[in-house]
Design an enzyme around this catalytic site. Structure first.
Site, short mmCIF file in Angstrom:
data_model
loop_
_atom_site.label_atom_id
_atom_site.label_comp_id
_atom_site.label_asym_id
_atom_site.label_seq_id
_atom_site.Cartn_x
_atom_site.Cartn_y
_atom_site.Cartn_z
CD GLU A 233 -7.54 -8.32 -0.43
OE1 GLU A 233 -6.54 -8.72 0.20
OE2 GLU A 233 -7.70 -7.14 -0.76
N GLY B 12 -1.65 -7.57 3.49
CA GLY B 12 -1.35 -6.16 3.69
C GLY B 12 -0.43 -5.97 4.88
CE LYS C 239 -3.64 -2.73 2.09
NZ LYS C 239 -4.82 -2.80 2.94
CB SER D 296 -7.01 -9.88 9.29
OG SER D 296 -7.61 -8.60 9.37
CG HIS E 242 -7.03 -3.32 -2.58
ND1 HIS E 242 -7.53 -2.51 -1.58
CD2 HIS E 242 -6.39 -4.34 -1.97
CE1 HIS E 242 -7.18 -3.02 -0.41
NE2 HIS E 242 -6.49 -4.12 -0.62
P1 PGA Z 1 -4.52 -6.78 5.53
O1 PGA Z 1 -4.73 -6.15 4.07
O2 PGA Z 1 -3.72 -8.03 5.36
O3 PGA Z 1 -3.78 -5.71 6.29
O4 PGA Z 1 -5.87 -7.05 6.08
C1 PGA Z 1 -5.07 -6.95 2.97
C2 PGA Z 1 -5.32 -6.11 1.77
O5 PGA Z 1 -5.87 -5.00 1.91
O6 PGA Z 1 -4.96 -6.50 0.63
#
Ligand code: PGA
Length: 255
Positions: A165, A235, A10, A214, A93
């Site tokens: 997701e 993420g 990100k 997560s 996304h």
């Molecule tokens: P996260 O993000 O693993 O921090 O939940 C995943 C993503 O947004 O691709």
């Protein structure tokens, strides 16, 4: 099929930080034949990181790009520019959908532009919490999948990866929840059913489906053993060296 471990950084790590971090990951991991490790840094990092990349261990992904190859589009970068620099691009996304108002039509054009430029799209789909609460998950998944793939032919579908997701499970979502393997299995089953409807049974089984939301070292093993799941989109945990490496090692073991 390979297992895909994709780190979505990100808007974190500037060029210097990303370079140091990539160096550390490459020192910690080996070349795993069955596990494809991919990192998605900011657009500005792609060129410098490509120079230090050990492609036998890690591949690069962009987090986004515009669907036109060139022209009067101030502020955008194109898939044509990314050609040769990245192997993958994350498209659709939830942060692009909900913060930057990208709709399925735009996402479909981006998926097509990626393929046209030799870049594998990682098409993200997933319902928000209220959609799940109202029993709309299957409809949302179908709409986003049919919408996002509307310009992808039978010949090209093998280049696409899907990432499921659920937005309510993404760690940066307020009051994020942890998805259970059963919840994921159900939606992954729906995705394969939909793929079957569009492209036929054989192809439906061959499209890699990743899970994201997560993902941590503590749950990566359980998620990777969900039937039909071929990888993870990570993420927060991808920004922490030991956690990301641990997840890669888990993928290797589970394989
Ligand atoms: P996260 O993000 O693993 O921090 O939940 C995943 C993503 O947004 O691709």
């Amino acid at each position: 099929m390979k297992t895909f471990i994709v780190g979505n950084w990100k808007l974190n790590f500037n060029v210097g930080e990303a370079s140091v971090y990539l160096h550390k990951i490459q020192r910690k991991i080996a070349n795993y034949r069955d596990v494809e490790v991919v990192v998605a840094p900011t657009a500005l990092c792609l060129q410098p990181l490509s120079l230090q990349l050990d492609r036998s261990k890690i591949k690069l992904a962009a987090q986004n790009a515009f669907y036109r190859d060139f022209g009067a589009f101030t502020g955008e970068i194109s898939f044509a520019e990314l050609k040769g620099l990245v192997n993958y691009c994350i498209i659709g996304h939830s942060e692009r959908r909900y913060i930057f108002h990208e709709d399925d039509k735009m996402i479909a054009k981006k998926v097509a532009a990626a393929i046209r430029n030799g870049i594998r799209p990682i098409l993200c789909i997933g319902e928000i919490e209220s959609e799940r609460a109202f029993g709309e998950t299957a409809d949302v998944i179908k709409d986003q999948l049919f919408g996002g793939l509307s310009e992808v032919s039978v010949e090209d579908i093998s280049k696409v990866l899907i990432a499921y997701e659920p937005v309510w499970a993404i760690s940066s979502t307020k009051d994020a929840k942890i998805a259970t393997p059963d919840e994921i299995a159900e939606v992954v089953g729906l995705i394969r059913e939909n793929l079957k409807e569009i492209y036929g049974a054989k192809i439906a089984e061959e499209v890699p489906i990743l899970f994201g939301g997560s993902v941590k070292p503590t749950n990566a093993g359980a998620y990777l053993t969900v039937p039909g799941v071929n990888g993870l989109l990570i993420g927060g945990a991808s920004l922490i060296l030991d956690e990301f490496v641990d997840i890669i090692e888990t993928a290797k073991r589970v394989k």
